[in-house]
Design a protein around this motif. Sequence first.
Motif, PDB file in Angstrom:
ATOM      1  N   ILE A  22       0.829  -1.318  -0.016  1.00  0.00           N
ATOM      2  CA  ILE A  22       0.087  -0.055  -0.173  1.00  0.00           C
ATOM      3  C   ILE A  22       0.848   1.204  -0.207  1.00  0.00           C
ATOM      4  CG2 ILE A  22      -1.736   1.501   1.341  1.00  0.00           C
ATOM      5  CD1 ILE A  22      -2.957  -1.294   2.324  1.00  0.00           C
ATOM      6  N   ALA A  23       1.958   1.279   0.694  1.00  0.00           N
ATOM      7  CA  ALA A  23       2.792   2.291   0.642  1.00  0.00           C
ATOM      8  C   ALA A  23       3.581   2.617  -0.550  1.00  0.00           C
ATOM      9  CB  ALA A  23       3.817   1.979   1.929  1.00  0.00           C
ATOM     10  N   ASN A  24       3.852   1.397  -1.353  1.00  0.00           N
ATOM     11  CA  ASN A  24       4.317   1.438  -2.588  1.00  0.00           C
ATOM     12  C   ASN A  24       3.646   2.033  -3.344  1.00  0.00           C
ATOM     13  OD1 ASN A  24       6.939   0.933  -3.858  1.00  0.00           O
ATOM     14  ND2 ASN A  24       6.323  -1.300  -4.012  1.00  0.00           N
ATOM     15  N   GLU A  25       2.323   1.600  -3.697  1.00  0.00           N
ATOM     16  CA  GLU A  25       1.081   2.461  -4.442  1.00  0.00           C
ATOM     17  C   GLU A  25       0.986   3.654  -4.140  1.00  0.00           C
ATOM     18  OE1 GLU A  25      -2.194   0.065  -4.157  1.00  0.00           O
ATOM     19  OE2 GLU A  25      -1.444  -1.740  -4.692  1.00  0.00           O
ATOM     20  N   GLN A  26       1.194   4.384  -3.034  1.00  0.00           N
ATOM     21  CA  GLN A  26       1.011   5.575  -2.596  1.00  0.00           C
ATOM     22  C   GLN A  26       2.003   6.564  -3.193  1.00  0.00           C
ATOM     23  OE1 GLN A  26      -0.215   5.728   1.395  1.00  0.00           O
ATOM     24  NE2 GLN A  26      -2.342   4.812   1.084  1.00  0.00           N
ATOM     25  N   THR A  27       3.401   5.878  -2.932  1.00  0.00           N
ATOM     26  CA  THR A  27       4.734   6.656  -3.365  1.00  0.00           C
ATOM     27  C   THR A  27       4.538   6.689  -5.042  1.00  0.00           C
ATOM     28  OG1 THR A  27       5.779   4.729  -3.393  1.00  0.00           O
ATOM     29  CG2 THR A  27       5.791   6.556  -1.253  1.00  0.00           C
ATOM     30  N   SER A  28       4.330   5.723  -5.656  1.00  0.00           N
ATOM     31  CA  SER A  28       4.181   5.843  -6.948  1.00  0.00           C
ATOM     32  C   SER A  28       3.379   6.825  -7.713  1.00  0.00           C
ATOM     33  CB  SER A  28       4.326   4.276  -7.651  1.00  0.00           C
ATOM     34  OG  SER A  28       3.076   4.104  -7.498  1.00  0.00           O
ATOM     35  N   ASN A  29       3.624   7.588  -8.618  1.00  0.00           N
ATOM     36  CA  ASN A  29       2.775   8.406  -9.347  1.00  0.00           C
ATOM     37  C   ASN A  29       1.938   7.726 -10.223  1.00  0.00           C
ATOM     38  OD1 ASN A  29       3.959  10.623  -8.147  1.00  0.00           O
ATOM     39  ND2 ASN A  29       5.599  10.639  -9.673  1.00  0.00           N
ATOM     40  N   PRO A  30       0.479   7.888 -10.198  1.00  0.00           N
ATOM     41  CA  PRO A  30      -0.127   7.484 -11.357  1.00  0.00           C
ATOM     42  C   PRO A  30      -0.065   7.639 -12.677  1.00  0.00           C
ATOM     43  CG  PRO A  30      -1.556   9.007  -9.974  1.00  0.00           C
ATOM     44  CD  PRO A  30      -0.149   8.942  -9.364  1.00  0.00           C
ATOM     45  N   LEU A  31      -0.359   6.961 -13.379  1.00  0.00           N
ATOM     46  CA  LEU A  31       0.058   7.365 -14.968  1.00  0.00           C
ATOM     47  C   LEU A  31      -1.174   8.069 -15.533  1.00  0.00           C
ATOM     48  CD1 LEU A  31       1.327   3.715 -16.189  1.00  0.00           C
ATOM     49  CD2 LEU A  31       2.697   5.792 -15.806  1.00  0.00           C
ATOM     50  N   PRO A  32      -0.764   9.033 -16.305  1.00  0.00           N
ATOM     51  CA  PRO A  32      -1.865   9.859 -16.962  1.00  0.00           C
ATOM     52  C   PRO A  32      -2.487   9.121 -17.897  1.00  0.00           C
ATOM     53  CG  PRO A  32       0.145  10.580 -17.433  1.00  0.00           C
ATOM     54  CD  PRO A  32       0.484   9.484 -16.606  1.00  0.00           C
ATOM     55  N   LEU A  33      -3.814   9.532 -18.308  1.00  0.00           N
ATOM     56  CA  LEU A  33      -4.533   8.726 -19.188  1.00  0.00           C
ATOM     57  C   LEU A  33      -3.943   8.735 -20.592  1.00  0.00           C
ATOM     58  CD1 LEU A  33      -7.308   7.193 -19.619  1.00  0.00           C
ATOM     59  CD2 LEU A  33      -8.059   9.332 -20.465  1.00  0.00           C
ATOM     60  N   GLY A  34      -3.718   7.629 -21.183  1.00  0.00           N
ATOM     61  CA  GLY A  34      -3.129   7.366 -22.730  1.00  0.00           C
ATOM     62  C   GLY A  34      -1.441   7.355 -22.530  1.00  0.00           C
ATOM     63  N   SER A  35      -1.023   7.146 -21.494  1.00  0.00           N
ATOM     64  CA  SER A  35       0.394   6.859 -21.762  1.00  0.00           C
ATOM     65  C   SER A  35       0.778   5.487 -21.644  1.00  0.00           C
ATOM     66  CB  SER A  35       1.030   7.232 -20.145  1.00  0.00           C
ATOM     67  OG  SER A  35       0.312   6.496 -19.088  1.00  0.00           O
TER      68      SER A  35
END
Length: 156
Positions: A22-35
């Motif tokens: 969960i901590a790993n998911e929160q630190t990684s930036n979500p990908l923008p749409l279409g990337s």
Amino acid sequence: MLHFSLYLIISLTLISVSSASIANEQTSNPLPLGSMLDDKGQPIIHSNKSYTDLQFSVQKNKSKTTARPLKTSSKKPKTKSRKQQLASRSSVANSPSCRWLNSRMSSLERQLAVGVNVRNSHYQQELDIRQGEWECMKCGAEGPAQADHATCQYRR
């Protein structure tokens, strides 16, 4: 008591693993749409070019051969006589008896393809008999009439 301690160890391990993910998911930036990502998870930069890098050209084949016109023959194919037409197996009349007779004669011819000898001479005798039936029943032309079945069948 042993079961309880084993249960406690497993549940603590699961909680620590899930909290780390969960901590790993929160630190990684979500990908923008279409990337897009490559096989290693790195982002791929998309170009806005309106052309592709793929280029090709068609090579024209320069051959020195000239096309020859087909020769047309003025000869008409010979028409078969009535006797030849009846004996020929190039066409089979649309009759169950004629279709069976044609397949039986083909089978006998395959059996005789190795050659006629003492062991398979009966195939040659039957083929001669079937050829007579073929001609009598007019299987090479229009097919048998109703009375032909009785008169043309081989009597043993």
